[in-house]
Write an enzyme that holds these catalytic residues in place. Structure first.
Site, PDB file in Angstrom:
ATOM      1  N   LYS A  49     -25.101  13.545 -53.976  1.00 13.10           N
ATOM      2  CA  LYS A  49     -26.388  14.225 -54.136  1.00 13.10           C
ATOM      3  C   LYS A  49     -27.164  13.518 -55.235  1.00 13.10           C
ATOM      4  O   LYS A  49     -26.576  12.923 -56.146  1.00 13.10           O
ATOM      5  CB  LYS A  49     -26.169  15.683 -54.545  1.00 13.10           C
ATOM      6  CG  LYS A  49     -27.357  16.572 -54.266  1.00 13.10           C
ATOM      7  CD  LYS A  49     -27.390  17.000 -52.819  1.00 13.10           C
ATOM      8  CE  LYS A  49     -28.568  17.881 -52.489  1.00 13.10           C
ATOM      9  NZ  LYS A  49     -28.464  18.383 -51.100  1.00 13.10           N
TER      10      LYS A  49
HETATM   11  P1  NAD Z   1     -38.300  22.445 -49.104  1.00  9.76           P
HETATM   12  O1  NAD Z   1     -38.725  21.835 -50.366  1.00  9.76           O
HETATM   13  O2  NAD Z   1     -38.857  21.961 -47.827  1.00  9.76           O
HETATM   14  O3  NAD Z   1     -38.550  24.038 -49.175  1.00  9.76           O
HETATM   15  C1  NAD Z   1     -38.048  24.854 -50.189  1.00  9.76           C
HETATM   16  C2  NAD Z   1     -38.673  26.224 -50.034  1.00  9.76           C
HETATM   17  O4  NAD Z   1     -38.040  27.126 -50.955  1.00  9.76           O
HETATM   18  C3  NAD Z   1     -40.165  26.265 -50.343  1.00  9.76           C
HETATM   19  O5  NAD Z   1     -40.793  27.147 -49.449  1.00  9.76           O
HETATM   20  C4  NAD Z   1     -40.211  26.834 -51.756  1.00  9.76           C
HETATM   21  O6  NAD Z   1     -41.422  27.499 -52.023  1.00  9.76           O
HETATM   22  C5  NAD Z   1     -39.063  27.809 -51.680  1.00  9.76           C
HETATM   23  N1  NAD Z   1     -38.524  28.170 -52.981  1.00  9.76           N
HETATM   24  C6  NAD Z   1     -38.301  27.382 -54.065  1.00  9.76           C
HETATM   25  N2  NAD Z   1     -37.806  28.116 -55.062  1.00  9.76           N
HETATM   26  C7  NAD Z   1     -37.659  29.370 -54.586  1.00  9.76           C
HETATM   27  C8  NAD Z   1     -37.191  30.597 -55.127  1.00  9.76           C
HETATM   28  N3  NAD Z   1     -36.749  30.671 -56.403  1.00  9.76           N
HETATM   29  N4  NAD Z   1     -37.195  31.673 -54.332  1.00  9.76           N
HETATM   30  C9  NAD Z   1     -37.636  31.604 -53.065  1.00  9.76           C
HETATM   31  N5  NAD Z   1     -38.105  30.484 -52.508  1.00  9.76           N
HETATM   32  C10 NAD Z   1     -38.110  29.393 -53.256  1.00  9.76           C
HETATM   33  O7  NAD Z   1     -36.696  22.359 -49.103  1.00  9.76           O
HETATM   34  P2  NAD Z   1     -35.708  22.435 -47.860  1.00  9.76           P
HETATM   35  O8  NAD Z   1     -35.398  21.059 -47.448  1.00  9.76           O
HETATM   36  O9  NAD Z   1     -36.202  23.443 -46.872  1.00  9.76           O
HETATM   37  O10 NAD Z   1     -34.398  22.989 -48.590  1.00  9.76           O
HETATM   38  C11 NAD Z   1     -34.173  24.393 -48.751  1.00  9.76           C
HETATM   39  C12 NAD Z   1     -32.683  24.627 -48.925  1.00  9.76           C
HETATM   40  O11 NAD Z   1     -31.993  24.123 -47.775  1.00  9.76           O
HETATM   41  C13 NAD Z   1     -32.054  23.901 -50.126  1.00  9.76           C
HETATM   42  O12 NAD Z   1     -31.020  24.690 -50.654  1.00  9.76           O
HETATM   43  C14 NAD Z   1     -31.483  22.648 -49.509  1.00  9.76           C
HETATM   44  O13 NAD Z   1     -30.440  22.115 -50.273  1.00  9.76           O
HETATM   45  C15 NAD Z   1     -31.012  23.187 -48.180  1.00  9.76           C
HETATM   46  N6  NAD Z   1     -30.851  22.187 -47.138  1.00  9.76           N
HETATM   47  C16 NAD Z   1     -31.871  21.370 -46.746  1.00  9.76           C
HETATM   48  C17 NAD Z   1     -31.627  20.412 -45.764  1.00  9.76           C
HETATM   49  C18 NAD Z   1     -32.716  19.499 -45.244  1.00  9.76           C
HETATM   50  O14 NAD Z   1     -32.419  18.722 -44.322  1.00  9.76           O
HETATM   51  N7  NAD Z   1     -33.931  19.544 -45.731  1.00  9.76           N
HETATM   52  C19 NAD Z   1     -30.389  20.310 -45.180  1.00  9.76           C
HETATM   53  C20 NAD Z   1     -29.377  21.185 -45.560  1.00  9.76           C
HETATM   54  C21 NAD Z   1     -29.622  22.120 -46.547  1.00  9.76           C
END
Ligand code: NAD
Length: 417
Positions: A107
């Protein structure tokens, strides 16, 4: 009153210990797998638009390399810490192993609020960070991907920076790239598809009709907003959604296209006319059947787990539930699809993108999604089988499969020299 650590790396190690105990893992393997193999911390300068220079801190941490090159996202957030990145790197090792992908976990992250920077500042920060971590990344070494606050454009800048160093184009150094430079069909929606495939299997197992379920989703970015849209298209009623600034609730159901339009127009979900405002904490406790945490880690702990009403939780986010909360949820009959399973869609299609890039042979979206469904449903069935055979919940079962696979690889390879 339960006292528990809320340190993300402490939580990751506790989850590992639970599986290690179940597997009777030897002390030497425990010591080996409880810590990351490699850690790089970089402090680097970035020229700002006003002519000043700021120094940013970033990390790239590789947890275990026994099963192949390491893989994992890059996060831009003010809350990034070394412990956070260690925990997420370890989690990626198990996530890859549960789905049988030939990778170890890694990461990366930079302590920054990218929303406070201009696009050209984000580009300069990204290119310099890529340059700093070029020591440890590469198609055969460690392959980054998008995570919180990073996206295909940022992956393109990383790919271009590494390619400029090499003097030739190196598409397979990152995944989650735009399609026109070697990205994969279906990568953008892959995390959400993975969540929905896992939820469909779980709903079948629980005799729950997803098309009649009331769902709440925390986080409205790549993982959250796509999951909301897909569950809505399946017929589910989306009762609540939130972003970093708070959420909205409407028991009669919210329309994803209207939410997206509102967010695009105002920059936030708050103020959406057809719904009541709720906080992120309230969203987790809302009356619903299915809850999808899709934002940051450590959201459901011993403090609030007993107030969670959902019967089924799918962790799209990494590490949103603490071990103490896991026990409470399990006792109240809530079925939790852990991050290493429900959140594996993104890494799986990242793997497909890497394979396509190396072979320079690209698949259709239909092929990508069919292969993704095969991987996620296969992983679900294996995890469910272990959960039932050992009478453990799904996270421990998933970890048991993953830790055993990694331990076997470490043992087979032996210790050099
Ligand atoms: P992103 O940046 O596209 O979106 C994050 C979202 O979370 C945004 O809407 C933001 O406003 C919101 N957010 C941030 N802080 C917050 C809080 N304290 N409370 C509520 N909402 C909050 O990110 P993403 O890629 O969608 O990632 C979201 C989660 O999914 C993370 O934990 C990430 O590790 C996980 N994830 C992402 C992927 C991927 O392919 N993008 C894959 C597996 C897991």
């Amino acid at each position: 009153m339960v006292t528990e650590t809320l340190n993300p790396f402490g939580i990751a190690q506790e989850q590992f210990d639970i599986a290690a105990d179940m597997l009777n893992l030897s002390d030497s393997l425990r010591v080996h797998l409880r810590v990351p193999q490699r850690e790089l911390c970089v402090n680097f300068p970035v020229k700002m638009d006003d002519g000043s220079t700021r120094v940013y801190t970033g990390y790239r941490i590789q947890h275990n390399l026994a099963r192949g090159p390491t893989k994992g996202g890059i996060r831009y957030h003010l809350s990034v810490t070394r412990d956070d990145i260690c925990a997420l790197a370890m989690l990626m090792t198990w996530k890859c192993a549960v789905s049988g992908l030939p990778y170890g976990g890694a990461k990366g992250g930079v302590i920054v609020d990218p929303q406070a920077l201009s696009a050209s500042e984000v580009e300069r920060l990204t290119r310099r960070y890529a340059s700093e971590i070029s020591l440890v990344i590469g198609p055969e070494k460690d392959i980054p991907a998008p995570d919180v606050n990073t996206n295909p454009q940022i992956m393109a800048w990383i790919m271009d920076t590494i390619s400029m160093h090499k003097g030739y184009t190196v598409p397979a150094v990152v995944t989650g790239k735009p399609l026109n430079i070697g990205g994969s069909e279906g990568r953008n929606e892959a995390t959400a598809y993975g969540v929905v495939y896992a939820l469909s299997e779980a709903a079948r197992h629980l005799n729950m009709d997803l098309s009649r379920a009331r769902v709440a989703v925390q986080g409205f970015g790549n993982a959250g907003a796509n999951t909301v849209r897909m569950l809505y298209e399946l017929g589910a009623t989306v009762v609540a959604v939130s972003d970093s600034r708070g959420g909205v609730y409407h028991p009669g159901g919210l329309r994803p296209d209207a939410l997206l339009a509102h967010k695009r127009h105002t920059g936030a979900l708050g103020g959406f006319a057809e719904a009541d405002a709720i906080s992120n904490a309230e969203l987790l406790e809302i009356d619903c059947d299915v809850l999808v945490p899709a934002a940051l880690g450590v959201q459901i702990s011993a403090d609030n787990a007993a107030r969670v009403k959902a019967r089924l939780i799918a962790e799209a986010a990494n590490a949103p539930i603490t071990p103490a909360a896991d026990r409470i949820l399990s006792d109240q009959g809530c079925f939790v699809l852990p991050d290493v399973l429900a959140g594996a869609g993104g890494i799986t299609v990242s793997y497909f993108e890497w394979v396509q890039g190396l072979q320079e042979f690209f698949w259709t979206e239909r092929e990508v999604n069919a292969q993704l469904e095969r991987v996620i449903t296969g992983a679900f069935q294996r995890v469910l089988h272990v959960a039932q055979a050992h009478r453990v919940h799904m996270r421990t079962a998933a970890y048991m499969i993953a830790v055993q696979r990694v331990a076997d690889a470490v043992t087979t390879r032996g210790i050099y020299p």
